[in-house]
Design a protein around this motif. Sequence first.
Motif, PDB file in Angstrom:
ATOM      1  N   THR A  51       0.719  -1.261  -0.018  1.00  0.00           N
ATOM      2  CA  THR A  51       0.101   0.018   0.004  1.00  0.00           C
ATOM      3  C   THR A  51       0.849   1.401   0.187  1.00  0.00           C
ATOM      4  O   THR A  51       1.870   1.241   0.929  1.00  0.00           O
ATOM      5  CB  THR A  51      -0.834  -0.002   1.296  1.00  0.00           C
ATOM      6  N   ILE A  52       0.544   1.975  -1.120  1.00  0.00           N
ATOM      7  CA  ILE A  52       1.310   3.398  -1.016  1.00  0.00           C
ATOM      8  C   ILE A  52       0.292   4.499  -0.730  1.00  0.00           C
ATOM      9  O   ILE A  52      -0.417   4.731  -1.698  1.00  0.00           O
ATOM     10  CB  ILE A  52       2.338   3.562  -2.233  1.00  0.00           C
ATOM     11  N   LEU A  53       0.518   5.342   0.005  1.00  0.00           N
ATOM     12  CA  LEU A  53      -0.374   6.297   0.458  1.00  0.00           C
ATOM     13  C   LEU A  53       0.142   7.814   0.260  1.00  0.00           C
ATOM     14  O   LEU A  53       1.308   8.029  -0.172  1.00  0.00           O
ATOM     15  CB  LEU A  53      -0.925   6.211   1.870  1.00  0.00           C
ATOM     16  N   LYS A  54      -0.674   8.908   0.239  1.00  0.00           N
ATOM     17  CA  LYS A  54      -0.483  10.002  -0.053  1.00  0.00           C
ATOM     18  C   LYS A  54       0.934  10.815   0.513  1.00  0.00           C
ATOM     19  O   LYS A  54       1.210  10.321   1.757  1.00  0.00           O
ATOM     20  CB  LYS A  54      -1.520  10.994   0.357  1.00  0.00           C
ATOM     21  N   GLY A  55       1.521  11.829  -0.276  1.00  0.00           N
ATOM     22  CA  GLY A  55       2.766  12.120   0.232  1.00  0.00           C
ATOM     23  C   GLY A  55       4.056  11.197   0.156  1.00  0.00           C
ATOM     24  O   GLY A  55       5.193  11.762   0.281  1.00  0.00           O
ATOM     25  N   ALA A  56       3.841  10.059  -0.328  1.00  0.00           N
ATOM     26  CA  ALA A  56       5.180   9.171  -0.584  1.00  0.00           C
ATOM     27  C   ALA A  56       5.914   9.513  -1.736  1.00  0.00           C
ATOM     28  O   ALA A  56       5.513  10.054  -2.643  1.00  0.00           O
ATOM     29  CB  ALA A  56       4.555   7.362  -0.796  1.00  0.00           C
ATOM     30  N   CYS A  57       7.302   9.147  -1.692  1.00  0.00           N
ATOM     31  CA  CYS A  57       8.050   9.437  -2.688  1.00  0.00           C
ATOM     32  C   CYS A  57       9.177   8.161  -2.621  1.00  0.00           C
ATOM     33  O   CYS A  57       9.945   8.066  -1.656  1.00  0.00           O
ATOM     34  CB  CYS A  57       8.838  10.809  -2.419  1.00  0.00           C
ATOM     35  N   THR A  97       4.275   5.485   3.797  1.00  0.00           N
ATOM     36  CA  THR A  97       3.404   6.558   4.029  1.00  0.00           C
ATOM     37  C   THR A  97       4.547   7.875   3.964  1.00  0.00           C
ATOM     38  O   THR A  97       4.023   8.856   4.635  1.00  0.00           O
ATOM     39  CB  THR A  97       2.875   6.235   5.111  1.00  0.00           C
ATOM     40  N   GLN A  98       5.714   7.782   3.472  1.00  0.00           N
ATOM     41  CA  GLN A  98       6.646   8.844   3.807  1.00  0.00           C
ATOM     42  C   GLN A  98       7.555   8.973   2.688  1.00  0.00           C
ATOM     43  O   GLN A  98       7.406   8.510   1.641  1.00  0.00           O
ATOM     44  CB  GLN A  98       7.325   8.581   5.229  1.00  0.00           C
ATOM     45  N   LYS A  99       8.587  10.077   2.932  1.00  0.00           N
ATOM     46  CA  LYS A  99       9.545  10.512   1.834  1.00  0.00           C
ATOM     47  C   LYS A  99      10.948   9.951   2.350  1.00  0.00           C
ATOM     48  O   LYS A  99      11.733   9.931   1.457  1.00  0.00           O
ATOM     49  CB  LYS A  99       9.639  11.629   1.471  1.00  0.00           C
ATOM     50  N   GLN A 100      11.265   9.758   3.410  1.00  0.00           N
ATOM     51  CA  GLN A 100      12.642   9.444   4.007  1.00  0.00           C
ATOM     52  C   GLN A 100      12.919   7.914   3.537  1.00  0.00           C
ATOM     53  O   GLN A 100      13.087   7.111   4.478  1.00  0.00           O
ATOM     54  CB  GLN A 100      12.438   9.693   5.645  1.00  0.00           C
ATOM     55  N   PHE A 101      13.337   7.809   2.252  1.00  0.00           N
ATOM     56  CA  PHE A 101      13.641   6.430   1.868  1.00  0.00           C
ATOM     57  C   PHE A 101      15.376   6.590   1.354  1.00  0.00           C
ATOM     58  O   PHE A 101      15.511   7.540   0.627  1.00  0.00           O
ATOM     59  CB  PHE A 101      13.000   5.599   1.010  1.00  0.00           C
ATOM     60  N   GLU A 102      16.089   5.518   1.143  1.00  0.00           N
ATOM     61  CA  GLU A 102      17.380   5.844   0.462  1.00  0.00           C
ATOM     62  C   GLU A 102      17.145   4.919  -0.818  1.00  0.00           C
ATOM     63  O   GLU A 102      16.496   3.986  -1.024  1.00  0.00           O
ATOM     64  CB  GLU A 102      18.342   4.997   1.165  1.00  0.00           C
ATOM     65  N   LYS A 103      17.868   5.582  -1.835  1.00  0.00           N
ATOM     66  CA  LYS A 103      17.985   4.957  -3.090  1.00  0.00           C
ATOM     67  C   LYS A 103      18.801   3.355  -2.976  1.00  0.00           C
ATOM     68  O   LYS A 103      19.639   3.459  -1.980  1.00  0.00           O
ATOM     69  CB  LYS A 103      18.700   5.868  -4.016  1.00  0.00           C
ATOM     70  N   CYS A 104      18.365   2.469  -4.030  1.00  0.00           N
ATOM     71  CA  CYS A 104      18.911   1.272  -3.940  1.00  0.00           C
ATOM     72  C   CYS A 104      18.760   0.635  -2.566  1.00  0.00           C
ATOM     73  O   CYS A 104      19.583   0.212  -2.195  1.00  0.00           O
ATOM     74  CB  CYS A 104      20.458   1.134  -4.296  1.00  0.00           C
ATOM     75  N   THR A 105      17.497   0.355  -2.255  1.00  0.00           N
ATOM     76  CA  THR A 105      17.210  -0.113  -0.896  1.00  0.00           C
ATOM     77  C   THR A 105      16.108  -1.189  -1.079  1.00  0.00           C
ATOM     78  O   THR A 105      14.950  -0.666  -1.728  1.00  0.00           O
ATOM     79  CB  THR A 105      17.113   0.637   0.361  1.00  0.00           C
TER      80      THR A 105
END
Length: 218
Positions: free
Chosen positions: A172-178, A192-200
């Motif tokens: 599930t991918i909700l509003k505001g996700a990047c 539910t958020q934007k704080q993710f690292e590339k290649c993970t």
Amino acid sequence: MLKFLILVLSLPKVLLFNLRYLPFKQAVKLPIFIKFDTKINVPGRIVLQNNSVRTAMIRIGFHEVPTKDVSRAILNIKGKLIFLGDAHIGCGSIIHVAKDGTLILGNNFAISAHTTINCYKSISFGKDIQFSWDCLVMDCDTHEIYDENHNVINLPKEIIFEDHIWIGCGATILKGACVPSDCVIAAHSSVTQKQFEKCTIIAGAPAKSVKKIGGWKL
């Protein structure tokens, strides 16, 4: 033989759909193949932003998965749906774009089956996006929540997928996700958020980057 029969039964709908929703120069190439039982409601716009339009580059409602009963796809476009290249959207999937919404599907976009995308504001996908089945993407809550002064506190927020992302079943991918490029979203995760690292690998509820990877094979 069955696949051939399904294709033959779909041809009248394919022809009418392309001629109705695309400019004539694009429509005559029949770039969108849509299965005969797909439910269509398109008072909005469908746009192909691609200089190399070709037959059947976009397929809707055909792909099936062996773990599911076959059900028809639903296309409900009141806003704008933009294709930037090849795409296939499997059986049982629902694509809903509200009047003020814009949904952008990058080149080589794929849904295996039975996934819902609900766009009220803005959802954009980069290239090489692969969905498994039973996923949900929503940039809104569909119902408004008010504070004590009657101000809306849960407005829609855009969702952004960069390039080369694999979304596991039931995610599930909700509003505001990047979601950054070259990531894998694990099955049944809630993003539910934007704080993710590339290649993970992104996993959990709520999801977070849990493991660094060197990429994944499309």
